[in-house]
Design an enzyme around this catalytic site. Structure first.
Site, mmCIF file in Angstrom:
data_model
loop_
_atom_site.group_PDB
_atom_site.id
_atom_site.type_symbol
_atom_site.label_atom_id
_atom_site.label_comp_id
_atom_site.label_asym_id
_atom_site.label_seq_id
_atom_site.Cartn_x
_atom_site.Cartn_y
_atom_site.Cartn_z
ATOM 1 N N ALA A 1 1.058 -1.186 0.177
ATOM 2 C CA ALA A 1 0.090 0.218 -0.208
ATOM 3 C C ALA A 1 0.935 1.208 0.041
ATOM 4 C CB ALA A 1 -0.831 -0.044 1.060
ATOM 5 N N ALA A 2 -0.300 2.443 -0.205
ATOM 6 C CA ALA A 2 0.595 3.310 -0.417
ATOM 7 C C ALA A 2 2.265 3.624 1.222
ATOM 8 C CB ALA A 2 -0.173 4.414 -0.089
ATOM 9 N N CYS A 3 2.686 4.633 1.243
ATOM 10 C CA CYS A 3 4.151 4.640 2.485
ATOM 11 C C CYS A 3 4.626 3.664 2.524
ATOM 12 C CB CYS A 3 2.885 4.730 3.703
ATOM 13 S SG CYS A 3 2.268 7.418 3.330
ATOM 14 N N SER A 4 4.577 2.103 1.661
ATOM 15 C CA SER A 4 5.741 1.346 1.589
ATOM 16 C C SER A 4 6.585 1.068 0.941
ATOM 17 C CB SER A 4 4.405 0.037 2.009
ATOM 18 O OG SER A 4 3.604 0.516 0.648
ATOM 19 N N SER A 5 6.928 2.259 -0.358
ATOM 20 C CA SER A 5 7.823 2.151 -1.346
ATOM 21 C C SER A 5 9.009 1.081 -0.758
ATOM 22 C CB SER A 5 8.657 3.514 -1.711
ATOM 23 O OG SER A 5 9.296 3.522 -2.167
#
Length: 168
Positions: free
Chosen positions: A100-104
């Site tokens: 998900a977002a914020c998990s690059s």
């Protein structure tokens, strides 16, 4: 004298500060939704998806024809695990995620993709790409070239493994 303890420590006003910050963020959403920057990013995302589909019609772009965030694409690379993709893109200097977002850079499957009920294999082969206000068309072309290179490399490896197994 630990300065970080002062930053981390919560006070009675912390919930108020967080609530006010949230209100401020939400109040900015209508202007961001209609801003020129958001349209530019959405156009870049759409250009990426169009070009990728032209170069590789088997790419499955999730939720492509529905209203969604203007900066994000979730793409299934058939037969290639998301963790393999994340590592391959990382080696080329491209930051993206399987989560998900914020998990690059993370390789854990996205709970959002799992909730779409697309099946185990597609969910395991999905990456999420986010575009920013400073993303460019040449970067999109590099992303597509890298995507194709990873796909071709991984599928050649699968064919070689299959041939080796046949002769054993």
């Amino acid at each position: 004298n630990n300065k970080s303890a002062n930053i981390v420590a919560r006070s009675d006003s912390s919930p108020t500060i967080m609530r006010e910050g949230y209100k401020l963020s939400c109040s900015a959403l209508p202007s961001l939704k209609n801003s020129g920057e958001n349209k530019k990013v959405k156009n870049l995302r759409d250009l990426f998806e169009t070009k990728l589909s032209q170069h590789f019609p088997r790419a499955n772009i999730l939720a492509q024809n529905v209203s969604r965030l203007g900066n994000t694409s979730a793409i299934v690379m058939p037969g290639v695990l998301a963790e393999t993709q994340v590592m391959g893109f990382d080696l080329e200097g491209i930051c993206l995620s399987a989560g998900a977002a914020c998990s690059s850079g993370k390789v854990k499957r996205s709970h959002v993709v799992e909730a779409m009920n697309i099946g185990d294999e597609p969910a395991t082969n999905t990456i999420r790409v986010s575009f920013g206000w400073d993303s460019t068309e040449p970067e999109i072309d590099f992303l597509i070239d890298t995507w194709l290179k990873i796909y071709e490399r991984e599928n050649n490896n699968v064919e070689i493994v299959s041939l080796c197994a046949f002769y054993m």
